[in-house]
Design a protein around this motif. Sequence first.
Motif, mmCIF file in Angstrom:
data_model
loop_
_atom_site.group_PDB
_atom_site.id
_atom_site.type_symbol
_atom_site.label_atom_id
_atom_site.label_comp_id
_atom_site.label_asym_id
_atom_site.label_seq_id
_atom_site.Cartn_x
_atom_site.Cartn_y
_atom_site.Cartn_z
ATOM 1 N N ARG A 8 -22.720 6.776 -38.403
ATOM 2 C CA ARG A 8 -21.402 6.552 -37.799
ATOM 3 C C ARG A 8 -21.219 7.267 -36.458
ATOM 4 N NH1 ARG A 8 -18.026 3.807 -40.557
ATOM 5 N NH2 ARG A 8 -16.281 4.609 -39.319
ATOM 6 N N GLN A 9 -22.274 7.938 -35.946
ATOM 7 C CA GLN A 9 -22.111 8.654 -34.674
ATOM 8 C C GLN A 9 -21.747 7.713 -33.530
ATOM 9 O OE1 GLN A 9 -24.607 9.241 -36.809
ATOM 10 N NE2 GLN A 9 -24.736 11.457 -37.137
ATOM 11 N N GLU A 10 -22.292 6.507 -33.568
ATOM 12 C CA GLU A 10 -21.963 5.547 -32.513
ATOM 13 C C GLU A 10 -20.470 5.225 -32.515
ATOM 14 O OE1 GLU A 10 -26.249 5.364 -33.203
ATOM 15 O OE2 GLU A 10 -24.524 5.243 -34.563
ATOM 16 N N LEU A 11 -19.932 4.864 -33.658
ATOM 17 C CA LEU A 11 -18.525 4.485 -33.746
ATOM 18 C C LEU A 11 -17.596 5.659 -33.477
ATOM 19 C CD1 LEU A 11 -18.540 2.172 -36.905
ATOM 20 C CD2 LEU A 11 -18.388 1.477 -34.505
ATOM 21 N N GLU A 12 -17.944 6.805 -34.000
ATOM 22 C CA GLU A 12 -17.016 7.928 -33.973
ATOM 23 C C GLU A 12 -17.103 8.772 -32.708
ATOM 24 O OE1 GLU A 12 -17.760 10.047 -37.585
ATOM 25 O OE2 GLU A 12 -17.038 8.408 -38.869
ATOM 26 N N MET A 13 -18.242 8.767 -32.023
ATOM 27 C CA MET A 13 -18.368 9.617 -30.835
ATOM 28 C C MET A 13 -18.902 8.881 -29.616
ATOM 29 S SD MET A 13 -20.542 11.524 -28.751
ATOM 30 C CE MET A 13 -22.043 11.912 -29.653
ATOM 31 N N ILE A 14 -20.018 8.155 -29.747
ATOM 32 C CA ILE A 14 -20.669 7.597 -28.561
ATOM 33 C C ILE A 14 -19.809 6.512 -27.920
ATOM 34 C CG2 ILE A 14 -22.718 6.406 -27.691
ATOM 35 C CD1 ILE A 14 -24.338 7.772 -29.912
ATOM 36 N N VAL A 15 -19.314 5.560 -28.710
ATOM 37 C CA VAL A 15 -18.498 4.477 -28.156
ATOM 38 C C VAL A 15 -17.261 5.015 -27.434
ATOM 39 C CG1 VAL A 15 -17.026 2.515 -28.755
ATOM 40 C CG2 VAL A 15 -19.343 2.657 -29.678
ATOM 41 N N PRO A 16 -16.484 5.941 -28.023
ATOM 42 C CA PRO A 16 -15.320 6.461 -27.293
ATOM 43 C C PRO A 16 -15.688 7.139 -25.969
ATOM 44 C CG PRO A 16 -15.122 6.959 -29.625
ATOM 45 C CD PRO A 16 -16.496 6.410 -29.432
ATOM 46 N N VAL A 17 -16.812 7.855 -25.938
ATOM 47 C CA VAL A 17 -17.236 8.487 -24.678
ATOM 48 C C VAL A 17 -17.528 7.428 -23.628
ATOM 49 C CG1 VAL A 17 -19.134 9.754 -23.576
ATOM 50 C CG2 VAL A 17 -18.088 10.649 -25.659
ATOM 51 N N LEU A 18 -18.265 6.396 -24.013
ATOM 52 C CA LEU A 18 -18.628 5.363 -23.043
ATOM 53 C C LEU A 18 -17.402 4.600 -22.564
ATOM 54 C CD1 LEU A 18 -21.986 3.925 -24.457
ATOM 55 C CD2 LEU A 18 -21.522 6.028 -23.185
ATOM 56 N N GLU A 19 -16.468 4.326 -23.471
ATOM 57 C CA GLU A 19 -15.246 3.624 -23.067
ATOM 58 C C GLU A 19 -14.436 4.459 -22.078
ATOM 59 O OE1 GLU A 19 -13.315 2.694 -26.723
ATOM 60 O OE2 GLU A 19 -14.455 0.824 -27.024
ATOM 61 N N ALA A 20 -14.364 5.753 -22.315
ATOM 62 C CA ALA A 20 -13.624 6.629 -21.399
ATOM 63 C C ALA A 20 -14.270 6.658 -20.016
ATOM 64 C CB ALA A 20 -13.554 8.045 -21.978
ATOM 65 N N LEU A 21 -15.594 6.688 -19.970
ATOM 66 C CA LEU A 21 -16.284 6.728 -18.680
ATOM 67 C C LEU A 21 -16.210 5.379 -17.970
ATOM 68 C CD1 LEU A 21 -19.376 8.905 -19.659
ATOM 69 C CD2 LEU A 21 -17.416 9.579 -18.259
ATOM 70 N N ARG A 22 -16.248 4.292 -18.726
ATOM 71 C CA ARG A 22 -16.057 2.978 -18.099
ATOM 72 C C ARG A 22 -14.674 2.879 -17.449
ATOM 73 N NH1 ARG A 22 -18.118 0.853 -23.193
ATOM 74 N NH2 ARG A 22 -20.377 0.510 -22.984
ATOM 75 N N SER A 23 -13.693 3.465 -18.090
ATOM 76 C CA SER A 23 -12.334 3.415 -17.536
ATOM 77 C C SER A 23 -12.230 4.188 -16.229
ATOM 78 C CB SER A 23 -11.329 3.976 -18.544
ATOM 79 O OG SER A 23 -11.453 5.385 -18.675
ATOM 80 N N GLU A 24 -13.192 5.086 -15.989
ATOM 81 C CA GLU A 24 -13.242 5.829 -14.732
ATOM 82 C C GLU A 24 -14.076 5.109 -13.679
ATOM 83 O OE1 GLU A 24 -14.474 9.856 -15.356
ATOM 84 O OE2 GLU A 24 -13.101 10.172 -17.048
#
Length: 320
Positions: free
Chosen positions: A211-227
């Motif tokens: 679940r590391q992808e769903l719980e940590m990696i995806v949110p990090v990538l989404e936040a950086l894409r928003s930047e």
Amino acid sequence: MSKTKPVALTVGEPAGIGPELSFKAFDALKGQIPFFLIADPRHLNGDYTIVETPDAVFDAPTLPVLPHEFAGHCELGTADPKNAAAVIDVIARAVDLVQDGHASAVCTNPIHKKALKDGAGFAYPGHTEYLAALGGIDRVVMMLSSPDLRVVPTTIHIGLDEVPEALTASLLTDTILITHAALRRDFGIDTPRIAVAGLNPHAGEGGTMGRQELEMIVPVLEALRSEGLDITGPASADTMFHARARDTYDVAICMYHDQALIPIKTLDFDRGVNVTLGLPFIRTSPDHGTAFDIAGKDIASPTSLIEALKLAYEMAEARS
């Protein structure tokens, strides 16, 4: 030839292959990439030119050597702990020369960490951590670069069972941002394309394999894409490194050491270069060790050192 300042090459462990490869690198790069070796001339076997300052490098007919006295002798294949303090001092001297504007970058020949610890109480796991301390930096990033692929492991020299705990949102975010900034500043890539691997098989496959992808990696990538960062992933690591996939990104961010280093060493073992990102100065190194077993036998390949010197100089020109 550009008048960018020359690269400062540290001798590393004098009983290893670093000195002999430095002579081979000079023969290959003479007239192309200016560099000088910081070493004790007593430890060298080959034609060299003593230089008093880095600026004298451009006129040197043979390998330019900035002398640095070592306490011990040099028996090829056997590290002398008496030389440990000087090996460390040479690294610091190279950094000082870059920071004072006399050299453009640091390239480091391999060290022998046990000899440094035994002889000088070296308190760092390796080159990278020591260079970070010299630069006053808390967090740096290791990149392996070759003409075919650039990879960055987010976690590095830890056991595989330690990776899930060490792999935090903060660490992943910093790794991506440091890499993004370096690709723009030092590699001349205005809009870096970053591909991020998952931690688990099939990038977790929707949480069924972790679940590391769903719980940590995806949110990090989404936040950086928003930047505004151009990021893809998390992707299944087993589909990221074939030729068509590699054409879609400028760097692959991986989650652990072997996930990053196996593909690049498989694709291009000899030309891989270790680059430390996030330092206030440029640092590259060949991606091999001291190779005591073949030191002095004239069979060690200089390819990685040649590529490391070339990349250091190219990064310096891009930064300037």
